[in-house]
Design an enzyme around this catalytic site. Structure first.
Site, mmCIF file in Angstrom:
data_model
loop_
_atom_site.group_PDB
_atom_site.id
_atom_site.type_symbol
_atom_site.label_atom_id
_atom_site.label_comp_id
_atom_site.label_asym_id
_atom_site.label_seq_id
_atom_site.Cartn_x
_atom_site.Cartn_y
_atom_site.Cartn_z
ATOM 1 N N HIS A 85 0.860 -1.191 0.000
ATOM 2 C CA HIS A 85 0.000 0.000 0.000
ATOM 3 C C HIS A 85 0.898 1.244 0.000
ATOM 4 O O HIS A 85 1.939 1.261 0.654
ATOM 5 C CB HIS A 85 -0.914 -0.013 1.228
ATOM 6 C CG HIS A 85 -1.995 1.023 1.160
ATOM 7 N ND1 HIS A 85 -1.749 2.356 1.399
ATOM 8 C CD2 HIS A 85 -3.314 0.929 0.855
ATOM 9 C CE1 HIS A 85 -2.883 3.030 1.249
ATOM 10 N NE2 HIS A 85 -3.843 2.193 0.911
ATOM 11 N N GLY B 128 -11.252 2.925 1.344
ATOM 12 C CA GLY B 128 -10.636 3.317 2.603
ATOM 13 C C GLY B 128 -11.645 4.115 3.412
ATOM 14 O O GLY B 128 -12.488 3.565 4.125
ATOM 15 N N GLY B 129 -11.591 5.431 3.252
ATOM 16 C CA GLY B 129 -12.458 6.337 4.014
ATOM 17 C C GLY B 129 -13.923 5.929 4.049
ATOM 18 O O GLY B 129 -14.565 5.956 5.103
ATOM 19 N N SER C 38 -10.617 7.097 -3.275
ATOM 20 C CA SER C 38 -11.779 7.979 -3.109
ATOM 21 C C SER C 38 -13.078 7.441 -3.709
ATOM 22 O O SER C 38 -13.897 8.205 -4.220
ATOM 23 C CB SER C 38 -11.473 9.378 -3.667
ATOM 24 O OG SER C 38 -10.452 9.985 -2.911
ATOM 25 N N GLY D 86 -7.811 9.153 -0.632
ATOM 26 C CA GLY D 86 -8.267 10.034 0.442
ATOM 27 C C GLY D 86 -8.397 11.495 0.023
ATOM 28 O O GLY D 86 -8.585 12.369 0.853
ATOM 29 N N GLU E 198 -4.116 1.855 -7.555
ATOM 30 C CA GLU E 198 -4.486 3.041 -6.777
ATOM 31 C C GLU E 198 -3.566 4.194 -7.152
ATOM 32 O O GLU E 198 -2.394 4.210 -6.757
ATOM 33 C CB GLU E 198 -4.328 2.778 -5.264
ATOM 34 C CG GLU E 198 -5.430 1.964 -4.668
ATOM 35 C CD GLU E 198 -5.569 2.134 -3.152
ATOM 36 O OE1 GLU E 198 -6.568 1.656 -2.617
ATOM 37 O OE2 GLU E 198 -4.695 2.734 -2.506
HETATM 38 C C1 PEP Z 1 -6.844 3.228 0.314
HETATM 39 O O1 PEP Z 1 -6.118 3.866 1.065
HETATM 40 O O2 PEP Z 1 -6.559 2.060 -0.006
HETATM 41 C C2 PEP Z 1 -8.053 3.868 -0.195
HETATM 42 C C3 PEP Z 1 -8.695 3.331 -1.208
HETATM 43 O O3 PEP Z 1 -8.425 4.989 0.469
HETATM 44 P P1 PEP Z 1 -9.629 6.009 0.103
HETATM 45 O O4 PEP Z 1 -10.794 5.184 -0.315
HETATM 46 O O5 PEP Z 1 -9.876 6.745 1.384
HETATM 47 O O6 PEP Z 1 -9.123 6.876 -0.982
#
Ligand code: PEP
Length: 243
Positions: A92, A227-228, A206, A170, A164
């Protein structure tokens, strides 16, 4: 065409205190399970014992690069396996950046995971500078190659890849569908062309209850990492119900 979403991975990161987590798990296990979509929840290590229900699969947010022994503070793949953990997040961007995790460490973590039958979920993605310099495809291919070359042939097909873009995590900023589709296809073509592998490729960055409908129009997606938006059980349910 709506893609067939095979995975929804919830990265809870370093969030929630014990009582909040108990409440969260209580709600989670009542989710109506979908046969074809695996719901994988990744809480902090200390809470793994609370997540023991067949409605979801258990993942860890990290795994040690060592095996059992004198490694104070580490949590090994075999310990995770003994807690019912089936998946481990590896590589990650927060671990790469904050903890300066390098490729060598990531490779060791992946090897140790395989050894204990914990499936690695491997994260790749470009940062803002690489994106602006048109380096994205080169970066993605290199990140794939670094790992796949090190994994024995017969274990390669167990890898799950997550794309990602670091600048989207985020940030509330999601790339448009054509960019995501294009990157995912680049990853799939590389895996197929160079290694003859059809690995699942997930998108993270996000994703939330408001944009998931739009993201579901991307026809080559195999799933999402959230994530969030996984921290709020209602939003998680909303996303899971939509996919
Ligand atoms: C992550 O950190 O793996 C992630 C997807 O975070 P977010 O959804 O908050 O962007």
């Amino acid at each position: 065409m709506t893609p067939k979403i095979k995975y929804l991975v919830c990265n809870l990161k370093a969030n929630k205190l014990k009582e909040e987590m108990i409440e969260y798990e209580r709600e989670l296990k009542n989710i109506k399970v979908k046969e074809d979509t695996k719901l994988i929840v990744c809480p902090s290590f200390i809470y793994l014992y609370m997540f023991q229900n067949e409605n979801y699969d258990l993942g860890s947010q990290d795994v040690s690069e060592y095996t059992e022994g004198a490694h104070t503070g580490e949590i090994t793949a075999s310990q995770l396996q003994s807690m019912g953990v089936k998946y481990a997040l590896v590589g990650h961007s927060e671990r790469r950046e904050t903890f300066k995790e390098e490729e060598k460490t990531i490779i060791n973590k992946i090897k140790k995971s395989y050894h204990s039958h914990v499936k690695p979920i491997y994260f790749i993605g470009e940062n803002e500078l690489e994106k602006n310099n048109n380096q994205t495809k080169k970066v993605l291919k290199q990140q794939l190659k670094n790992i796949i070359d090190e994994v024995p042939d017969y274990k390669r097909e167990k890898l799950i890849i997550v794309y990602e873009p670091i600048w989207a995590i985020g940030s509330g900023e999601t790339p448009d569908n054509s960019l995501i589709r294009n990157r995912i296809q680049c990853i799939k073509d590389f895996n197929k062309g160079v290694y003859e592998l059809n690995l699942p490729v997930l998108y993270g960055g996000s994703v939330n209850g408001d944009n998931v409908d739009e993201l579901l129009k991307i026809d080559n997606l195999d799933g999402f990492v959230i994530g969030g938006s996984s921290h709020n059980i209602e939003e998680l349910k909303e996303i899971y119900n939509k996919i």
